[in-house]
Structures are given as structure tokens and as C-alpha cells.
Motif scaffolding. Structure first.
Motif, PDB file in Angstrom:
ATOM      1  N   THR A 116       4.729 -84.128 -18.527  1.00 25.25           N
ATOM      2  CA  THR A 116       5.638 -83.007 -18.318  1.00 25.25           C
ATOM      3  C   THR A 116       7.045 -83.566 -18.229  1.00 25.25           C
ATOM      4  O   THR A 116       7.275 -84.571 -17.565  1.00 25.25           O
ATOM      5  N   LEU A 117       7.977 -82.907 -18.915  1.00 24.22           N
ATOM      6  CA  LEU A 117       9.360 -83.358 -18.855  1.00 24.22           C
ATOM      7  C   LEU A 117      10.312 -82.194 -19.084  1.00 24.22           C
ATOM      8  O   LEU A 117       9.897 -81.103 -19.457  1.00 24.22           O
ATOM      9  N   ILE A 118      11.579 -82.464 -18.854  1.00 27.84           N
ATOM     10  CA  ILE A 118      12.630 -81.484 -19.107  1.00 27.84           C
ATOM     11  C   ILE A 118      13.657 -82.128 -20.027  1.00 27.84           C
ATOM     12  O   ILE A 118      14.117 -83.243 -19.777  1.00 27.84           O
ATOM     13  N   TRP A 119      13.976 -81.393 -21.111  1.00 27.56           N
ATOM     14  CA  TRP A 119      15.061 -81.785 -21.991  1.00 27.56           C
ATOM     15  C   TRP A 119      16.244 -80.858 -21.762  1.00 27.56           C
ATOM     16  O   TRP A 119      16.066 -79.646 -21.579  1.00 27.56           O
ATOM     17  N   GLN A 120      17.424 -81.427 -21.793  1.00 24.94           N
ATOM     18  CA  GLN A 120      18.643 -80.633 -21.755  1.00 24.94           C
ATOM     19  C   GLN A 120      19.176 -80.546 -23.176  1.00 24.94           C
ATOM     20  O   GLN A 120      19.330 -81.571 -23.848  1.00 24.94           O
ATOM     21  N   GLY A 121      19.424 -79.321 -23.622  1.00 25.84           N
ATOM     22  CA  GLY A 121      20.074 -79.124 -24.915  1.00 25.84           C
ATOM     23  C   GLY A 121      21.576 -79.207 -24.705  1.00 25.84           C
ATOM     24  O   GLY A 121      22.133 -78.458 -23.908  1.00 25.84           O
ATOM     25  N   ILE A 122      22.224 -80.129 -25.374  1.00 25.63           N
ATOM     26  CA  ILE A 122      23.659 -80.352 -25.172  1.00 25.63           C
ATOM     27  C   ILE A 122      24.452 -79.303 -25.948  1.00 25.63           C
ATOM     28  O   ILE A 122      25.179 -78.504 -25.362  1.00 25.63           O
ATOM     29  N   THR A 123      24.308 -79.280 -27.252  1.00 19.75           N
ATOM     30  CA  THR A 123      25.017 -78.296 -28.075  1.00 19.75           C
ATOM     31  C   THR A 123      24.530 -76.882 -27.791  1.00 19.75           C
ATOM     32  O   THR A 123      25.327 -75.952 -27.691  1.00 19.75           O
ATOM     33  N   TYR A 124      23.206 -76.717 -27.653  1.00 20.04           N
ATOM     34  CA  TYR A 124      22.619 -75.386 -27.499  1.00 20.04           C
ATOM     35  C   TYR A 124      22.575 -74.895 -26.056  1.00 20.04           C
ATOM     36  O   TYR A 124      21.991 -73.862 -25.786  1.00 20.04           O
ATOM     37  N   GLN A 125      23.184 -75.626 -25.127  1.00 20.02           N
ATOM     38  CA  GLN A 125      23.259 -75.247 -23.717  1.00 20.02           C
ATOM     39  C   GLN A 125      21.922 -74.692 -23.222  1.00 20.02           C
ATOM     40  O   GLN A 125      21.804 -73.533 -22.850  1.00 20.02           O
ATOM     41  N   SER A 126      20.930 -75.563 -23.236  1.00 18.32           N
ATOM     42  CA  SER A 126      19.574 -75.116 -22.910  1.00 18.32           C
ATOM     43  C   SER A 126      18.872 -76.090 -21.972  1.00 18.32           C
ATOM     44  O   SER A 126      19.301 -77.222 -21.785  1.00 18.32           O
ATOM     45  N   LEU A 127      17.772 -75.611 -21.419  1.00 18.37           N
ATOM     46  CA  LEU A 127      16.821 -76.435 -20.692  1.00 18.37           C
ATOM     47  C   LEU A 127      15.446 -76.123 -21.256  1.00 18.37           C
ATOM     48  O   LEU A 127      15.125 -74.960 -21.537  1.00 18.37           O
ATOM     49  N   GLU A 128      14.640 -77.176 -21.431  1.00 20.63           N
ATOM     50  CA  GLU A 128      13.277 -77.013 -21.924  1.00 20.63           C
ATOM     51  C   GLU A 128      12.312 -77.661 -20.954  1.00 20.63           C
ATOM     52  O   GLU A 128      12.425 -78.844 -20.648  1.00 20.63           O
ATOM     53  N   TYR A 129      11.342 -76.859 -20.490  1.00 22.44           N
ATOM     54  CA  TYR A 129      10.258 -77.342 -19.640  1.00 22.44           C
ATOM     55  C   TYR A 129       9.056 -77.533 -20.550  1.00 22.44           C
ATOM     56  O   TYR A 129       8.492 -76.571 -21.074  1.00 22.44           O
ATOM     57  N   PHE A 130       8.646 -78.785 -20.739  1.00 23.43           N
ATOM     58  CA  PHE A 130       7.698 -79.185 -21.776  1.00 23.43           C
ATOM     59  C   PHE A 130       6.465 -79.835 -21.157  1.00 23.43           C
ATOM     60  O   PHE A 130       6.590 -80.670 -20.261  1.00 23.43           O
ATOM     61  N   THR A 131       5.287 -79.461 -21.657  1.00 21.65           N
ATOM     62  CA  THR A 131       4.042 -80.082 -21.204  1.00 21.65           C
ATOM     63  C   THR A 131       3.188 -80.447 -22.414  1.00 21.65           C
ATOM     64  O   THR A 131       2.981 -79.630 -23.312  1.00 21.65           O
ATOM     65  N   LEU A 132       2.692 -81.686 -22.414  1.00 27.66           N
ATOM     66  CA  LEU A 132       1.783 -82.190 -23.443  1.00 27.66           C
ATOM     67  C   LEU A 132       0.473 -82.547 -22.770  1.00 27.66           C
ATOM     68  O   LEU A 132       0.446 -83.338 -21.820  1.00 27.66           O
ATOM     69  N   ARG A 133      -0.620 -81.944 -23.273  1.00 33.86           N
ATOM     70  CA  ARG A 133      -1.958 -82.237 -22.750  1.00 33.86           C
ATOM     71  C   ARG A 133      -2.810 -82.831 -23.866  1.00 33.86           C
ATOM     72  O   ARG A 133      -2.697 -82.422 -25.015  1.00 33.86           O
TER      73      ARG A 133
END
Length: 182
Positions: free
Chosen positions: A3-20
Motif C-alpha cells: 500500500t502506498l500513496i503517490w502525490q500528483g505534482i502537475t495534476y494536484q492529486s493524491l492516490e491511495y494504491f493497494t497491490l495484492r
């Protein structure tokens, strides 16, 4: 599980990501952000085989309160997208979803490039904000163990993308950076 979080720099975003990982890989992710007067949220789910080939995708998005859904699944060498076989994507192995760096992981892990080698690939590009899907050609060059040169061959866009030992993006200049991980 990762599980991780990416910050979108240009797109001013946050992504909560899970890989199983089970029989296949399953990705579930949520993105929220704003870009050029567009406030958006995206939920996507991917099914990926053990060789990092995409098998299915489901994307639900809301842009300025307008909701949409897109679903695709690979049927042998063809893609059925929103219940229609699309001949433009015959023999395509990869997808690229705008607003997330994750789909770079698919070719990084699938191609298994030795250092200083390149490969051109055909990709289904899914532009969430413009609600458009099209075929594109991309090229990946492995520069070293954790760095790839990504090139969009349609528009000459290039970026040196950093990845971790699992092939997940840690830094994509001007676009994304990993800011948290479990």
C-alpha cells in the motif's frame, strides 16, 4: 500486499494504491485531485497476471460531478472495451492510465530489460480527464537497476522514471512522487 500513496505534482492529486498478490495481481486505487478547473475522483481496479500482463480493468471517474465508467478485458489477442471488441488494440499487452504512475510498472516488470537496452511497445492510452482512449507507441530504456527512460513516441515526451525493487514508481519528474508506503 503493498500500500502506498503517490502525490500528483502537475495534476494536484493524491492516490491511495493497494497491490495484492494471489493467483494474479489485483490493484485497487483511489485518486482525487484538481487540474485546470477540473475537480476529479478516480477509482480503478486492475487484474494482472504473474508476468505483469493486464487482463482486466475497471475505471470509474467523476469529473466536475459528471460520472463515467470504463471496463476492458483481454480476450486472447483482442480487447473488449465497454462490451465492444476494438480492433485498434489487437495484440496490445499494456495500458497506460493518465493520472497514475502505476501503469508504468506493467512494462517495467514485464519486459525485464537488461541495462542499456530499449523496447518499443504498443499501449492502450486511457486519458481520464478527456474521457478518451487511443493506441500509442511508447519506448522504455533501462538505464540502471532503478531508472528507466520513458518515451511517448507520438509526442516526443521523455522522462527518467525512478522505480523501487518491485518496479513501482518512486519519482516521475514533474508528474508523480511516492510520499508514503506500508
Amino acid at each position: 500486499m503493498k500500500t502506498l500513496i503517490w502525490q500528483g505534482i502537475t495534476y494536484q492529486s493524491l492516490e491511495y494504491f493497494t497491490l495484492r498478490e494471489h493467483e494474479n495481481y489485483t490493484v485497487e486505487s483511489k485518486i482525487i485531485g484538481c487540474y485546470q478547473n477540473q475537480i476529479y475522483s478516480v477509482d480503478y481496479k486492475l487484474i494482472i497476471d504473474k508476468e505483469w500482463n493486464i487482463l482486466e480493468f475497471q475505471i470509474e471517474s467523476e469529473i466536475n460531478t459528471v460520472k463515467s465508467k470504463m471496463a476492458g478485458r483481454k480476450l486472447y489477442d483482442e480487447w473488449e472495451i465497454n462490451n465492444v471488441i476494438n480492433e485498434d488494440f489487437k495484440n496490445f499487452k499494456f495500458i497506460d492510465i493518465s493520472l497514475t504512475p502505476f501503469t508504468n510498472t506493467l512494462p517495467v516488470n514485464n519486459l525485464q530489460l537488461p541495462e542499456n537496452t530499449s523496447r518499443k511497445i504498443d499501449v492502450i492510452y486511457i486519458d481520464i480527464l478527456n474521457q478518451h482512449i487511443k493506441p500509442v507507441q511508447q519506448q522504455y530504456t533501462r538505464k540502471n537497476i532503478n531508472e528507466y527512460l520513458y518515451e511517448n513516441l507520438q509526442n516526443d515526451f521523455k522522462a527518467n522514471v525512478l522505480v523501487d525493487q518491485k518496479g513501482l514508481v518512486t519519482y516521475y519528474p514533474e508528474l508523480f512522487k511516492k510520499i508514503a508506503e506500508l
